[in-house]
Design a protein around this motif. Structure first.
Motif, mmCIF file in Angstrom:
data_model
loop_
_atom_site.group_PDB
_atom_site.id
_atom_site.type_symbol
_atom_site.label_atom_id
_atom_site.label_comp_id
_atom_site.label_asym_id
_atom_site.label_seq_id
_atom_site.Cartn_x
_atom_site.Cartn_y
_atom_site.Cartn_z
ATOM 1 N N VAL A 1 7.210 -8.760 -5.053
ATOM 2 C CA VAL A 1 5.858 -8.281 -5.303
ATOM 3 C C VAL A 1 5.740 -7.876 -6.771
ATOM 4 C CG1 VAL A 1 4.101 -6.584 -4.681
ATOM 5 C CG2 VAL A 1 5.675 -7.464 -2.930
ATOM 6 N N PRO A 2 4.992 -8.626 -7.570
ATOM 7 C CA PRO A 2 4.844 -8.267 -8.997
ATOM 8 C C PRO A 2 4.147 -6.923 -9.171
ATOM 9 C CG PRO A 2 4.044 -10.496 -8.540
ATOM 10 C CD PRO A 2 4.229 -9.828 -7.223
ATOM 11 N N GLY A 3 4.457 -6.240 -10.257
ATOM 12 C CA GLY A 3 3.759 -5.004 -10.579
ATOM 13 C C GLY A 3 4.039 -3.867 -9.622
ATOM 14 N N ALA A 4 5.204 -3.891 -8.980
ATOM 15 C CA ALA A 4 5.529 -2.835 -8.024
ATOM 16 C C ALA A 4 6.962 -2.384 -8.221
ATOM 17 C CB ALA A 4 5.328 -3.319 -6.588
ATOM 18 N N SER A 5 7.190 -1.105 -7.946
ATOM 19 C CA SER A 5 8.534 -0.551 -7.979
ATOM 20 C C SER A 5 8.963 -0.237 -6.544
ATOM 21 C CB SER A 5 8.576 0.682 -8.887
ATOM 22 O OG SER A 5 9.890 1.169 -9.011
ATOM 23 N N HIS A 6 9.574 0.930 -6.310
ATOM 24 C CA HIS A 6 10.222 1.203 -5.029
ATOM 25 C C HIS A 6 9.225 1.354 -3.887
ATOM 26 C CE1 HIS A 6 13.745 2.203 -2.725
ATOM 27 N NE2 HIS A 6 13.257 3.369 -2.346
ATOM 28 N N LEU A 7 8.128 2.061 -4.108
ATOM 29 C CA LEU A 7 7.129 2.232 -3.047
ATOM 30 C C LEU A 7 6.044 1.174 -3.188
ATOM 31 C CD1 LEU A 7 6.611 6.064 -2.450
ATOM 32 C CD2 LEU A 7 8.227 4.475 -1.402
ATOM 33 N N ALA A 8 6.426 -0.068 -3.011
ATOM 34 C CA ALA A 8 5.484 -1.184 -3.133
ATOM 35 C C ALA A 8 4.282 -1.055 -2.195
ATOM 36 C CB ALA A 8 6.207 -2.509 -2.902
ATOM 37 N N PRO A 9 4.437 -0.546 -0.949
ATOM 38 C CA PRO A 9 3.254 -0.407 -0.085
ATOM 39 C C PRO A 9 2.191 0.521 -0.662
ATOM 40 C CG PRO A 9 5.263 -0.275 1.216
ATOM 41 C CD PRO A 9 5.682 -0.215 -0.220
ATOM 42 N N VAL A 10 2.586 1.485 -1.489
ATOM 43 C CA VAL A 10 1.628 2.388 -2.125
ATOM 44 C C VAL A 10 1.085 1.764 -3.401
ATOM 45 C CG1 VAL A 10 1.323 4.659 -3.187
ATOM 46 C CG2 VAL A 10 2.779 4.405 -1.154
ATOM 47 N N GLU A 11 1.947 1.133 -4.180
ATOM 48 C CA GLU A 11 1.561 0.635 -5.497
ATOM 49 C C GLU A 11 0.776 -0.672 -5.422
ATOM 50 O OE1 GLU A 11 3.614 0.525 -9.917
ATOM 51 O OE2 GLU A 11 4.854 0.750 -8.128
ATOM 52 N N GLN A 12 1.156 -1.552 -4.512
ATOM 53 C CA GLN A 12 0.468 -2.844 -4.348
ATOM 54 C C GLN A 12 0.114 -3.027 -2.872
ATOM 55 O OE1 GLN A 12 -0.592 -4.759 -6.665
ATOM 56 N NE2 GLN A 12 0.475 -3.948 -8.453
ATOM 57 N N PRO A 13 -0.806 -2.223 -2.354
ATOM 58 C CA PRO A 13 -1.063 -2.237 -0.907
ATOM 59 C C PRO A 13 -1.594 -3.561 -0.377
ATOM 60 C CG PRO A 13 -2.717 -0.932 -2.068
ATOM 61 C CD PRO A 13 -1.637 -1.228 -3.055
#
Length: 427
Positions: A232-244
């Motif tokens: 998932v581009p543009g996301a770190s560890h909490l991808a569900p929060v950062e790139q929902p």
């Protein structure tokens, strides 16, 4: 929502009562609210079951020091509401719980998604060190640094409200339960068992995750027979929060196509197959080539040696034990084996005293004997075994009375230096 005893978990349910069940597991330090932005779409197709880790989000503070314990509590909770089979999504330690269930109870998981997960999370030393910091300083240092572990810098700068929400989640976690979860992650290692995960698995990772990043994700994909990797581009560890939106699309695609016989609902018995009415998306994903998995086995000539090596590493840390092994040669290797087999495999493995008590005895004995060259490693071990700096101080004060002021004075100097080093949070 329900919460009962130390054998079950606090949970939240959303979505149609007659739909198949999809379980969502949280990351360490978060609550089920980390999945809030997935719920509107996922709950149109599945009965969503979210749970909180012990001591997180106001859940009862019953520490669980093993991933298997967390998995058993989750299964007991699902049993209590009539759910026998389900799909599972888990982030970080939540992913470890899902992998454990897929390994020990394969009949219960029809499809799996591992988000920001790993077959082994860093090193045991790293997580036990984090436990020492929390025991000595509380959760504030962990809370302050969580945003830089969980989010990309751009997202953190643009979303201060979400960053503050993340910090507050950690601050309100029970410290004892957080430390126990660190111990659970320290002991978790399924690198040699990945081939036994027999369900369709999506391994999803933020492309900029520095905690459990693409390298760990590729190890999972290489080891699990029916797995694919989604970056998932543009996301770190909490991808569900950062790139929902991206994460939601990936989960919708995976569970609508990989779903097999997971059709249990809450509390309705299994029903006919389910097809999710949504337009397919094209995720950013790739399938990696197989890579050689590291050998996680412990070499030993018998059970006593193996047991001793396990305890020695847990108490002294991998770095110390590895350094001792590296420095060993033909002249000293028998002595190292004797230490492992008898000191650690026999005495430290006995059930008569817990490890905290054994550390108190060891600190006292080292000071009394005047062998202060080994005191630093025993102070580090005492911190890892759960003694606080205040308790170590009390032990050394006791030695001043019974072992002499000079010996205790030298011990205080050594211990002070080690405690400052071990309990100072990262900058």
């Amino acid at each position: 929502m329900s919460e009962t005893d130390n054998k079950t978990m606090k949970f939240q349910v959303d979505g149609p009562e007659d739909a198949p069940v999809l379980v969502l597991g949280p990351s360490l330090g978060t609550t089920w609210h980390m999945w809030d932005r997935q719920i509107p779409e996922l709950s149109q197709h599945w009965r969503i079951f979210r749970y909180d880790l012990p001591g997180h989000g106001g859940a009862p503070a019953h520490p669980a020091a093993a991933v298997t314990d967390l998995a058993d509590r989750l299964l007991a909770t699902l049993d209590s509401v009539g759910v026998q089979s389900f799909g599972y999504v888990g982030c970080s330690i939540g992913g470890a719980v899902g992998a454990d269930i897929a390994l020990r109870h394969p009949q219960r998981v029809a499809a799996l998604a591992l988000v920001a997960a790993s077959p082994r999370f860093g090193t045991a030393d790293e997580f036990r060190q984090r436990g020492v910091i929390v025991r000595s300083n509380g959760l504030e240092p962990i809370a302050r640094t969580s945003p830089e572990r969980w989010f990309t810098p751009g997202f953190a700068a643009a979303q201060p409200a979400i960053v503050e929400w993340a910090v507050q989640m950690v601050r309100t976690t029970d410290p004892g339960c957080y430390i126990a979860a660190c111990e659970a992650l320290a002991a978790f290692d399924i690198r040699t068992e990945l081939s036994r995960i027999g369900v369709p698995t999506l391994v999803l990772v933020g492309a900029e995750d520095k905690v459990t990043g693409p390298a760990e994700a590729r190890t999972l994909v290489a080891g699990i027979p029916d797995a694919r990797l989604a970056l998932v581009p543009g996301a770190s560890h909490l991808a569900p929060v950062e790139q929902p939106a991206a994460v939601t699309d990936l989960l919708l695609m995976h569970f609508s196509t990989a779903w097999q016989d997971t059709l249990a609902s809450i509390p309705v018995p299994p029903s006919p197959g389910f097809a999710a009415p949504f337009a397919p998306v094209v995720p950013v994903a790739e399938i990696t080539a197989a890579v050689a998995l590291p050998d996680a086995s412990v070499t030993g000539s018998d059970d006593r040696y193996d047991r001793g090596m396990k305890v020695r590493r847990e108490v002294l840390g991998d770095a110390h034990v590895d350094a001792a092994g590296t420095a060993s040669d033909g002249f000293t290797e028998d002595f190292q084996e004797l230490l492992t087999r008898y000191a650690w495999g026999e005495i430290w493995s006995r059930e008569g005293l817990d490890r905290r008590s054994r550390s108190c005895v060891s600190l006292t004995a080292v000071v009394a004997s005047g062998h202060l060259g080994g005191l630093a490693q025993h102070v580090r071990a005492a911190l890892r075994n759960g003694l606080t700096p205040v308790e170590i101080k009390e032990v050394l004060l006791q030695t001043a009375v019974y072992c002499g002021i000079p010996a205790a004075g030298a011990a205080f100097e050594i211990a002070q230096s080690v405690i400052q080093e071990e309990t100072t949070p990262p900058a």
